[in-house]
Design an enzyme around this catalytic site. Structure first.
Site, PDB file in Angstrom:
ATOM      1  N   TYR A   2      -0.227 -25.971   5.910  1.00  0.00           N
ATOM      2  CA  TYR A   2      -0.640 -26.836   7.027  1.00  0.00           C
ATOM      3  C   TYR A   2      -0.887 -28.265   6.528  1.00  0.00           C
ATOM      4  CZ  TYR A   2      -3.350 -28.368  11.090  1.00  0.00           C
ATOM      5  OH  TYR A   2      -3.810 -29.040  12.196  1.00  0.00           O
TER       6      TYR A   2
ATOM      7  N   SER B 233      -3.349 -34.717  11.813  1.00  0.00           N
ATOM      8  CA  SER B 233      -4.643 -34.053  11.623  1.00  0.00           C
ATOM      9  C   SER B 233      -5.419 -34.863  10.607  1.00  0.00           C
ATOM     10  CB  SER B 233      -4.394 -32.646  11.069  1.00  0.00           C
ATOM     11  OG  SER B 233      -5.573 -32.110  10.484  1.00  0.00           O
TER      12      SER B 233
HETATM   13  C1  BGC Z   1      -7.278 -27.940  12.362  1.00  0.00           C
HETATM   14  C2  BGC Z   1      -8.580 -27.291  12.740  1.00  0.00           C
HETATM   15  C3  BGC Z   1      -9.695 -27.756  11.807  1.00  0.00           C
HETATM   16  C4  BGC Z   1      -9.720 -29.264  11.729  1.00  0.00           C
HETATM   17  C5  BGC Z   1     -10.760 -29.779  10.747  1.00  0.00           C
HETATM   18  C6  BGC Z   1      -7.457 -29.425  12.290  1.00  0.00           C
HETATM   19  O1  BGC Z   1      -6.255 -30.024  11.921  1.00  0.00           O
HETATM   20  O2  BGC Z   1      -6.305 -27.613  13.344  1.00  0.00           O
HETATM   21  O3  BGC Z   1      -8.449 -25.882  12.665  1.00  0.00           O
HETATM   22  O4  BGC Z   1     -10.944 -27.288  12.289  1.00  0.00           O
HETATM   23  O5  BGC Z   1      -8.461 -29.740  11.351  1.00  0.00           O
HETATM   24  O6  BGC Z   1     -10.699 -29.118   9.519  1.00  0.00           O
END
Ligand code: BGC
Length: 262
Positions: A159, A146
């Protein structure tokens, strides 16, 4: 499209929805052989995805399993090999997130997110790489990271920690297995139009807030992430290992510094 992906055997975890589903369909277009892992027992979405892949000229089976369980992950590789004869590409995509101020985050929530996003990806890497080494396959392993492997994210500490972990896990494995010709890379999506974000993007104010963080000005499509996965799996990326391919419309490039604001 990458002709060499035809008949390649690809496992995708968390593939009944969102980015996983988009990648399954993309590899279907590539006429690959796909193992669709899904979590929710009797998920009704799975049949439709298999059908779509078959219509596109690919082949697919679905294997239910929880990526946090060692036995389930071992089973994924076993099923790929018993149905399709080998494994070429492992995509560790299954993931989850929930918003909680960190002072209220329970140990249970922390553990769940780390177990799914990071430990699950580790198990997928380990099982796939072990098989690839034993069978002398110069495979490609792709981990779904991410933008939050580098951008801190308040209320999502579990996360962000899991994705930061993915970054160094992937880089370490890339270094460890480069001599065997096994490539390990990550994809770093930004804000993408998937069910995980549906509630947020249904609210125009929240959506506009996210768009402001994207230099290209719009929320990405799942197909734009699937394209990154196909490229990383293809021979066109044969000299690429240990990277995070950000597909984020520029989100990681400090949008606050766009012209006139720095
Ligand atoms: C998340 C999303 C978020 C994006 C940007 C991703 O890793 O799953 O929920 O909108 O990052 O912040």
């Amino acid at each position: 499209m990458y002709p060499e992906l035809k008949d390649k055997v690809v496992i995708i975890t968390g593939a009944s929805t969102g980015l996983g589903k988009a990648m399954a369909i993309r590899f279907g277009k590539e006429k690959s052989k796909i193992v669709i892992n899904y979590f929710k027992k009797d998920d009704p979405a799975v049949e439709g995805i298999i059908q779509q892949i078959n219509e596109l000229g690919g082949d697919a089976i679905a294997v239910q399993g929880d990526v946090t369980k060692e036995q389930d992950v071992k089973k994924l590789v076993q099923e790929a090999v018993s149905k399709f004869g080998r494994l070429d590409v492992m995509i560790n995509n299954a993931g989850m997130e929930n918003e909680v101020p960190s002072e209220d985050l329970t140990l249970d929530d922390w553990n769940k997110v780390i177990a799914t996003n990071l430990t699950g990806a580790f198990l997928g890497c380990r099982e796939a790489i072990d098989y690839m080494i034993a069978n002398d396959i110069k495979g490609s392993v792709i981990n779904m990271s991410s933008v939050h492997e580098m951008i801190p994210w308040p209320h999502f500490v579990h996360y962000a920690a899991s994705k930061g972990g993915i970054k160094l896990m992937s880089e370490t494995l890339a270094l460890e297995f480069a001599p065997k010709g096994i490539r390990v890379n990550s994809i770093g999506p930004g804000a993408i139009d998937t069910p995980i974000n549906a509630e947020k993007f249904a609210d125009p104010k929240l959506k506009a807030g996210v768009e402001e963080l994207i230099p290209m000005g719009y929320i990405g499509k799942p197909e734009q992430i699937a394209a990154a996965a196909a490229w990383l799996a293809s021979d066109e990326a044969s000299y690429v290992t240990g990277i995070t391919l950000f597909a984020d419309g520029g989100m990681t490039k400090y949008p606050g510094f766009q012209a006139g604001r720095g």
